[in-house]
Design an enzyme around this catalytic site. Structure first.
Site, PDB file in Angstrom:
ATOM      1  N   GLY A  11       0.811  -1.209   0.000  1.00 29.11           N
ATOM      2  CA  GLY A  11       0.000   0.000   0.000  1.00 29.11           C
ATOM      3  C   GLY A  11       0.842   1.254   0.000  1.00 29.11           C
ATOM      4  NE  ARG A  12       2.911   3.998  -4.486  1.00 27.62           N
ATOM      5  CZ  ARG A  12       4.173   4.411  -4.510  1.00 27.62           C
ATOM      6  NH1 ARG A  12       4.535   5.403  -3.693  1.00 27.62           N
ATOM      7  NH2 ARG A  12       5.053   3.890  -5.314  1.00 27.62           N
ATOM      8  CG  PHE A  15       4.729   9.768   4.699  1.00 25.78           C
ATOM      9  CD1 PHE A  15       5.751   8.862   4.928  1.00 25.78           C
ATOM     10  CD2 PHE A  15       3.832  10.023   5.728  1.00 25.78           C
ATOM     11  CE1 PHE A  15       5.889   8.229   6.149  1.00 25.78           C
ATOM     12  CE2 PHE A  15       3.974   9.398   6.957  1.00 25.78           C
ATOM     13  CZ  PHE A  15       5.002   8.504   7.168  1.00 25.78           C
ATOM     14  N   GLY A  16       5.130   8.018   1.382  1.00 24.27           N
ATOM     15  CA  GLY A  16       5.868   6.773   1.330  1.00 24.27           C
ATOM     16  C   GLY A  16       5.115   5.536   0.883  1.00 24.27           C
ATOM     17  CB  VAL A  17       6.286   2.530  -0.630  1.00 18.72           C
ATOM     18  CG1 VAL A  17       5.745   1.206  -1.131  1.00 18.72           C
ATOM     19  CG2 VAL A  17       6.436   3.504  -1.785  1.00 18.72           C
ATOM     20  CB  VAL A  18       2.767   0.353   3.359  1.00 16.06           C
ATOM     21  CG1 VAL A  18       2.662  -0.619   4.534  1.00 16.06           C
ATOM     22  CG2 VAL A  18       2.364   1.754   3.802  1.00 16.06           C
ATOM     23  CE  LYS A  31       2.562   5.804   5.644  1.00 15.30           C
ATOM     24  NZ  LYS A  31       1.331   6.353   6.274  1.00 15.30           N
ATOM     25  CG  ASP A 124      -6.852  11.713   3.829  1.00 12.78           C
ATOM     26  OD1 ASP A 124      -7.876  11.976   3.152  1.00 12.78           O
ATOM     27  OD2 ASP A 124      -5.841  11.191   3.343  1.00 12.78           O
TER      28      ASP A 124
END
Length: 435
Positions: A11-12, A15-18, A31, A124
């Site tokens: 996932g995303r 911020f960043g990539v998981v 993350k 969010d």
């Protein structure tokens, strides 16, 4: 910290990539940030997750500086978004599951809003940031690195526009009630298994414009009145008219007695598909059917699903399934809002030109609205500064008057003092003369 990376992106976030990894023998989510520009969002999420501890909020196990990353609880069932809108075969879930997910979300957010000394606002909330564990029965809120900059939302965060409260993208001051608005949209989404405002199309500006003008997702036919009332109160234009998340939680908790079976594990035939990141491009046509939300598919034997137990579950509401859409309760003068913007004809240059002109107009309108809100706030600040200056001037004037009076008193006392000294010298001189 020893980790074995499986090199699997799951996932995303803001911020960043998981990534999925193994740490101390158990699955975890790692993350990471992709650039230094994401460092601030990383620090925000680290600070906020370090403060919280709730069963419906994803757990933070630790962090690393090299590489910069967060080590968090892993959600084996993926996001609620993917479960709702993944490509076939879509997992079936019941009305009880839908209500339970929304209750758990409300529990987690109510906890955030009750934090002291200041409420923590998620900003969010959306199904992509709601994770599922325990075979789909337990929900966890994630992604606490949300930026507050309205320009970031309006240009780079299209995916959040459908759940965003109008006061946020209008540039107005907003409170924790913006999370309540998002929750109301999420409730509609899990009850219908449709993407909110999907029929509007176009850019995020189109959705923002429609929401600003009063458009909300269409009401659901035969939805029990207590649920509909709660949902519509949550997405009220005026934040002050929305219930607190504590009230939402309490109301949902009371309603859950009419929806037994929320702890029944989901049948997730393809676990890996639930873990894929991003949103599915498949169109969801699911709706309530006999208390089960599916894709309007029949059972394996080709016969429609039965309605066993449906009346017992909702007898207190005197409502019948299946739930279908009914027209939104809007005034006649807002019909234009539901019709705008229409999708352009791709093969028509004139249609595309008009559509693009509409988009530019919406962008300009929202920009002006944001500037107006900014100037209103600036006016309030200047008025406050002016009042402060006036108070200081009044104080200064009073001090000047007091100073003048003291000078007059000092002059009078000096003259009196000189007179006394003259009298004293005269007395002393007389005494010397007599002696």
């Amino acid at each position: 910290m020893t980790s074995v990376f499986l090199n699997q992106v799951v996932g995303r976030g803001t911020f960043g990539v998981v990534f999925k990894a193994i740490w101390k023998g158990k699955d975890v989510a790692i993350k990471t940030i992709e650039s230094e520009n994401e460092k601030n969002a990383f620090l925000v999420e680290l600070r906020q997750l370090s403060r919280v501890n709730h069963p419906n909020i994803v757990k933070l196990y630790g962090s690393c500086n090299n590489p910069v990353c967060l080590v968090m609880e892993y959600a084996e069932c993926g996001s609620l978004h993917n479960l709702l809108h993944s490509a076939d075969p879509q997992p079936h879930y019941t009305a009880a599951h839908a209500m339970s997910w929304c209750l758990q979300c409300a529990q987690g957010v109510a906890y955030l809003h009750a934090m002291k000394p200041k409420a923590l606002i998620h900003r969010d909330l959306k199904p992509l940031n709601l994770l599922l564990v325990a075979r789909g029965t337990v929900l966890k809120i994630c992604d606490f690195g949300t930026a507050c900059d309205i320009q970031t939302y309006m240009t780079n965060n299209k995916g959040s526009a459908a759940w965003m409260a109008p006061e946020v993208f209008e540039g107005s001051n907003y409170s924790e009630k913006c999370d309540v608005f998002s929750w109301g949209i999420i409730l509609w989404e899990v009850l219908t298994r449709k993407k909110p405002f999907d029929e509007i199309g176009g850019s995020a500006f189109c959705i923002m414009w429609a929401v600003h003008r009063g458009t909300r997702p269409p009401l659901i036919k035969d939805l029990p009145e207590p649920i509909e009332t709660l949902m519509t109160r949550c997405w009220d234009k005026e934040p002050s008219q929305r219930p607190s998340m504590e009230e939402v939680r309490n109301t949902m908790n009371d309603l859950m007695k009419y929806f037994p079976g929320s702890d029944e594990p989901l049948k997730l035939s393809n676990q890996s598909s639930a873990n894929r990141s991003g949103s599915s491009s498949a169109t969801s046509t699911g709706s309530y059917a006999d208390g089960t939300i599916n894709s309007n598919r029949s059972d394996d034997n080709g016969e429609p699903r039965s309605a066993t137990g449906r009346e017992e579950t909702l007898k207190s509401f005197d409502a019948k399934f299946p739930l279908q859409f009914k027209p939104s309760k809007v005034k006649a003068d807002t019909v234009e809002v539901l019709m705008w913007p229409l999708r352009p004809r791709p093969n028509s240059k004139e249609s595309m030109a008009v559509f693009e002109q509409h988009i530019r107009m919406v962008q300009e309108y929202l920009r002006v609205q944001s500037e107006i809100a900014h100037f209103v706030r600036r006016k309030q600040e200047l008025m406050s500064e002016l009042e402060q200056d006036q108070r200081e001037q009044q104080t200064s004037s009073r001090l000047i008057q007091e100073h003048g009076k003291l000078l007059e008193d000092n002059s009078s006392l000096s003259a009196y003092y000189q007179n006394l000294r003259g009298t004293l010298r005269l007395i002393q001189s007389q005494n010397q003369h007599h002696s």
